[in-house]
Design a protein around this motif. Structure first.
Motif, PDB file in Angstrom:
ATOM      1  N   GLN A  52       0.875  -1.096   0.083  1.00  0.00           N
ATOM      2  CA  GLN A  52      -0.024  -0.073   0.004  1.00  0.00           C
ATOM      3  C   GLN A  52       0.929   1.029  -0.127  1.00  0.00           C
ATOM      4  O   GLN A  52       0.476   2.297  -0.667  1.00  0.00           O
ATOM      5  CB  GLN A  52      -1.012  -0.166   1.161  1.00  0.00           C
ATOM      6  N   TRP A  53       1.882   1.193   0.713  1.00  0.00           N
ATOM      7  CA  TRP A  53       2.959   2.284   0.680  1.00  0.00           C
ATOM      8  C   TRP A  53       3.404   2.652  -0.561  1.00  0.00           C
ATOM      9  O   TRP A  53       3.653   3.675  -1.114  1.00  0.00           O
ATOM     10  CB  TRP A  53       4.017   2.246   1.774  1.00  0.00           C
ATOM     11  N   PHE A  54       3.842   1.443  -1.175  1.00  0.00           N
ATOM     12  CA  PHE A  54       4.574   1.555  -2.585  1.00  0.00           C
ATOM     13  C   PHE A  54       3.782   2.142  -3.578  1.00  0.00           C
ATOM     14  O   PHE A  54       4.013   3.078  -4.230  1.00  0.00           O
ATOM     15  CB  PHE A  54       5.171   0.164  -2.830  1.00  0.00           C
ATOM     16  N   ALA A  55       2.498   1.654  -3.527  1.00  0.00           N
ATOM     17  CA  ALA A  55       1.480   2.153  -4.462  1.00  0.00           C
ATOM     18  C   ALA A  55       1.524   3.776  -4.349  1.00  0.00           C
ATOM     19  O   ALA A  55       1.114   4.272  -5.381  1.00  0.00           O
ATOM     20  CB  ALA A  55       0.164   1.301  -4.315  1.00  0.00           C
ATOM     21  N   GLY A  56       1.301   4.297  -3.177  1.00  0.00           N
ATOM     22  CA  GLY A  56       0.871   5.687  -3.193  1.00  0.00           C
ATOM     23  C   GLY A  56       2.239   6.454  -3.043  1.00  0.00           C
ATOM     24  O   GLY A  56       2.152   7.590  -3.519  1.00  0.00           O
ATOM     25  N   SER A  57       3.315   5.969  -2.980  1.00  0.00           N
ATOM     26  CA  SER A  57       4.624   6.788  -3.196  1.00  0.00           C
ATOM     27  C   SER A  57       5.434   6.334  -4.200  1.00  0.00           C
ATOM     28  O   SER A  57       6.200   7.554  -4.718  1.00  0.00           O
ATOM     29  CB  SER A  57       5.417   6.648  -1.706  1.00  0.00           C
TER      30      SER A  57
END
Length: 439
Positions: A51-56
């Protein structure tokens, strides 16, 4: 093989990312390429990381992957303990497989649009429109001055829509491209051209201001608008300047365009231009010093022309010499014209000022401190700064190797005198006009 691929890709990413950045978001990934070299699986250590990777980082990562493979590649994401499933976006279906492709140009992506807070709202709005399945903001209109990045933003939206919904469902082109479709490809058969355009799910039309020269075509744009709007299919338009000022538009068409969400891109300020220069230098390994980067960013305000100047410097480095001398750099910059300064170069300004004050070029560049010579030298520095946006260190070099503080003082002194003495101000303005007219 997988570890070898990951190491090779890491070397590629280091061109645009620091080692510390890659340790945070790239090194934890597990990469697996299929035997046909057509599909890459990316596995995350856990769901929270995903989830963090998708947003950043996902968007920039996919853009870098496309550049690395130089061909369309399917991409699948997964987490440890589960098989990698098709890469998803909020607009994608459960069984979709995302293809790494940028049909409207790899350089046109949201992640590569250099911005600051002034353009935050237009960029966020464009991202949201590009990922919505049910158009809420229809039409979506991007306005702004020339060189502000309107076309980049529209193409970034077109690329995102194509990757999520298929290239065949996206029309992107200018008003002139639409006219060519109607009058050229379809041989003037309006019904055939209209059916072809209406077959797309997304319509993105740039340079709407060109309708001023094709008023008869406005009725066809109105027909297309009604067709897409009634079918709840997204429309995006790019406008030079401000749409409300388009007094040449058919009232019905203008009224419909104003139904939608209109955002305006601000003219790129110095902060944005510096960021563009820094990114170009990093990507192309163009070793410009900080001073030279500032010189280029200060002088050229149009992003398109700024890109052209940087390409000229890059070509010189590749084909002529890997090192720039001060004179080489100054000459290349002086020969570059951004459309607002005519053919003015530093020598033109020196010649005009020297002739006006009855001095030689040696006087302007030399060490003599006679009042008349000092005043002429200061005026020449001021005009160089005002017309060419020459940096203070470069000004110092041009005038006999003086310190940048001397150039800074000269420019401030002339500004002060112009505010206090109307006759002197008129004199400087006269010289400025002569410089701009002397080509």
């Amino acid at each position: 093989m997988d570890s070898e691929l990951k190491n090779i890709l890491r070397d590629h990413l280091l061109k645009n990312h620091s080692a510390d950045e890659l340790r945070r978001w790239y090194d934890p990934l597990r990469l697996t390429m299929n035997s046909e070299q057509t599909e890459l699986s990316v596995v995350f250590p856990h769901a929270f990381f995903s989830q963090w990777f998708a947003g950043s980082h996902q968007e920039r990562f996919e853009q870098e992957l496309h550049a690395f493979f130089a061909a369309p590649v399917r991409l699948r994401y997964g987490t440890n303990g589960s098989s990698a499933k098709a890469a998803q976006t909020p607009a994608a279906g459960e069984d979709d497989v995302r293809t790494l492709d940028y049909p409207f140009g790899r350089e046109f992506a949201f992640s590569s649009f250099v911005q600051n807070n002034k353009n935050a709202f237009p960029i966020i709005s464009a991202r949201e429109v590009a990922k919505q399945t049910d158009p809420t903001f229809n039409p979506f209109i991007v306005c702004g001055p020339s060189g502000s990045g309107k076309t980049h933003l529209l193409k970034a939206m077109a690329n995102e829509l194509a990757r999520n919904h298929g290239r065949e469902n996206v029309f992107f082109g200018s008003v002139e491209d639409l006219l060519h479709l109607y009058e050229g490809e379809c041989g003037g058969d309006a019904m055939k051209a209209r059916a072809q355009v209406c077959g797309y799910t997304f319509l993105l039309v740039d340079d709407l201001h060109l309708l001023k020269g094709h008023r008869d075509f406005q009725s066809e744009i109105l027909t297309l608008f009604d067709s897409f709007y009634d079918a709840r299919k997204q429309m995006v338009f790019g406008c030079l300047g401000n749409l409300p000022s388009y007094d040449f538009l058919d009232p019905k068409l203008k009224s419909r365009l104003e139904w939608g969400l209109i955002v305006t891109l601000a003219e790129p300020d110095l902060e944005v231009r510096i960021a563009c220069v820094e990114r170009f230098c990093r990507q192309k390994q163009l070793g410009l010093s900080r001073e030279r980067q500032l010189t280029v960013a200060q002088r050229f305000t149009d992003l398109r022309f700024l890109q052209g100047v940087l390409l000229k410097l890059y070509a010189y480095k590749e084909f002529v010499s890997t090192e720039f001398s001060d004179s080489d750099f100054d000459r290349i910059i002086a020969q570059s014209d951004d459309g607002a300064r005519g053919d003015v170069d530093p020598q033109t300004i020196l010649d005009v000022v020297a002739a006006f004050y009855g001095l030689s070029l040696g006087d302007l560049k030399g060490a003599r401190r006679h009042h008349n010579i000092v005043r002429a030298r200061q005026v020449a520095m001021y005009l160089s700064r005002d017309i060419l946006q020459t940096s203070y260190p470069a000004l110092g070099r041009q005038f006999g190797g003086r310190d940048h503080s001397t150039a800074l003082y000269a420019v401030k002194k002339v500004r002060t005198l112009m505010a206090e003495d109307v006759h002197f101000k008129d004199q400087v303005e006269t010289l400025r006009k002569r410089c701009l007219a002397d080509d």
